[in-house]
Design a protein around this motif. Structure first.
Motif, PDB file in Angstrom:
ATOM      1  N   GLU A  51       0.798  -1.257  -0.012  1.00 35.08           N
ATOM      2  CA  GLU A  51      -0.031  -0.177   0.079  1.00 35.08           C
ATOM      3  C   GLU A  51       0.975   1.260   0.041  1.00 35.08           C
ATOM      4  O   GLU A  51       0.328   2.472  -0.231  1.00 35.08           O
ATOM      5  CB  GLU A  51      -1.027  -0.209   1.209  1.00 35.08           C
ATOM      6  CG  GLU A  51      -0.280   0.049   2.312  1.00 35.08           C
ATOM      7  CD  GLU A  51      -1.157   0.251   3.788  1.00 35.08           C
ATOM      8  OE1 GLU A  51      -2.001   1.228   3.712  1.00 35.08           O
ATOM      9  OE2 GLU A  51      -0.806  -0.254   4.797  1.00 35.08           O
ATOM     10  N   HIS A  52       2.174   1.210   0.288  1.00 33.56           N
ATOM     11  CA  HIS A  52       3.043   2.393   0.484  1.00 33.56           C
ATOM     12  C   HIS A  52       3.938   2.495  -0.753  1.00 33.56           C
ATOM     13  O   HIS A  52       4.865   3.454  -0.825  1.00 33.56           O
ATOM     14  CB  HIS A  52       3.737   2.227   1.764  1.00 33.56           C
ATOM     15  CG  HIS A  52       2.985   2.429   2.877  1.00 33.56           C
ATOM     16  ND1 HIS A  52       1.928   3.158   3.102  1.00 33.56           N
ATOM     17  CD2 HIS A  52       3.128   1.593   3.763  1.00 33.56           C
ATOM     18  CE1 HIS A  52       1.450   3.278   4.323  1.00 33.56           C
ATOM     19  NE2 HIS A  52       2.211   1.921   4.836  1.00 33.56           N
ATOM     20  N   ARG A  85      -3.652  -1.387  18.155  1.00 29.96           N
ATOM     21  CA  ARG A  85      -3.276  -0.092  17.497  1.00 29.96           C
ATOM     22  C   ARG A  85      -3.137   0.965  18.687  1.00 29.96           C
ATOM     23  O   ARG A  85      -2.009   1.690  18.647  1.00 29.96           O
ATOM     24  CB  ARG A  85      -4.134   0.311  16.377  1.00 29.96           C
ATOM     25  CG  ARG A  85      -4.025  -0.550  15.240  1.00 29.96           C
ATOM     26  CD  ARG A  85      -2.927  -0.478  14.099  1.00 29.96           C
ATOM     27  NE  ARG A  85      -3.033   0.758  13.627  1.00 29.96           N
ATOM     28  CZ  ARG A  85      -2.205   1.301  12.775  1.00 29.96           C
ATOM     29  NH1 ARG A  85      -1.249   0.453  12.305  1.00 29.96           N
ATOM     30  NH2 ARG A  85      -2.418   2.438  12.167  1.00 29.96           N
ATOM     31  N   HIS A 115       4.978  -3.293  14.316  1.00 26.43           N
ATOM     32  CA  HIS A 115       3.923  -3.451  13.113  1.00 26.43           C
ATOM     33  C   HIS A 115       2.765  -3.844  13.744  1.00 26.43           C
ATOM     34  O   HIS A 115       2.658  -4.834  14.548  1.00 26.43           O
ATOM     35  CB  HIS A 115       4.409  -3.816  11.941  1.00 26.43           C
ATOM     36  CG  HIS A 115       3.200  -3.871  11.088  1.00 26.43           C
ATOM     37  ND1 HIS A 115       2.745  -3.137  10.287  1.00 26.43           N
ATOM     38  CD2 HIS A 115       2.418  -5.224  11.034  1.00 26.43           C
ATOM     39  CE1 HIS A 115       1.456  -3.682   9.455  1.00 26.43           C
ATOM     40  NE2 HIS A 115       1.267  -4.948   9.874  1.00 26.43           N
ATOM     41  N   ASP A 118      -3.885  -2.742  10.876  1.00 23.73           N
ATOM     42  CA  ASP A 118      -4.765  -1.667  10.760  1.00 23.73           C
ATOM     43  C   ASP A 118      -6.225  -1.760  10.639  1.00 23.73           C
ATOM     44  O   ASP A 118      -7.015  -0.971  10.684  1.00 23.73           O
ATOM     45  CB  ASP A 118      -4.214  -0.218  10.118  1.00 23.73           C
ATOM     46  CG  ASP A 118      -4.229  -0.376   8.670  1.00 23.73           C
ATOM     47  OD1 ASP A 118      -4.778  -1.404   7.966  1.00 23.73           O
ATOM     48  OD2 ASP A 118      -3.673   0.335   7.769  1.00 23.73           O
TER      49      ASP A 118
HETATM   50 MG    MG Z   1       0.562   0.442   8.428  1.00 21.47          MG
END
Ligand code: MG
Ligand code: RTP
Length: 148
Positions: A51-52, A85, A115, A118
């Motif tokens: 995703e990054h 999170r 990590h 999310d």
């Molecule tokens: Mg993340």
């Protein structure tokens, strides 16, 4: 029961924080159902952080996560994805509150110790990337009736 993927990043492993981090989630009342010390290949890193891909820090992110062993884990419990999170703290340790993992142990965003998935979709995807079905266990702890 809800599951999430958590990982002590190479900085956390080098700094001897595996035990501290496992302890926080165990003490909270979550259950460890999978865990392994492993090296991440370039290919797995690129998939995990897919995703990054377009972000300017993608190269650094992949270099960092492949720079040393990580401790990959699957944790189970009520609401574990979002609560983990919260326990991790904000992505940038400059903003993560004291009492959170990043707030207590990290200084800079590129080396932020841990990590965590999310969302339910990323949890499922990341557990599938890192763990085979037979590497995870399912077991009943009687203490759970005092937690949930
Ligand atoms: Mg993340
Ligand atoms: P993570 O995926 O590692 O659990 O962290 P996160 O969800 O809180 O943050 P995310 O936006 O997914 O970013 C992934 C990791 O990339 C690094 N990062 N560097 N240089 C920068 O501006 C920057 N921004 C993010 C962080 O190490 C972050 O954990």
């Amino acid at each position: 029961m809800e599951k999430t993927f958590l990982m002590v990043k190479p900085d956390g492993v080098q700094r001897g924080l595996i035990g501290e981090i496992v302890n926080r989630f165990e003490s909270k009342g979550y259950q460890l159902v999978g865990g392994k010390l492993m090296s991440i290949s370039q290919e797995l890193a690129e998939q995990h952080y897919g995703e990054h891909k377009e972000r300017p820090f993608f190269g650094e992110l992949v270099d960092f996560i492949t720079s040393g062993p990580v401790f990959a884990m699957v944790w189970e419990g009520e609401n574990v994805i979002s609560t983990a999170r919260l326990m991790m703290g904000a992505t940038n340790p400059k903003e993560s509150a004291p009492g959170t993992i990043r707030g207590d142990f990290a200084v800079t965003v590129g080396k932020n110790i841990i990590h965590g998935s999310d969302s339910p979709e990323s949890a499922e995807r990341e557990i599938g990337l890192f763990f085979k079905e037979e590497e995870m266990t399912s077991y009943e702890k009687t203490v759970n009736s005092w937690i949930n």
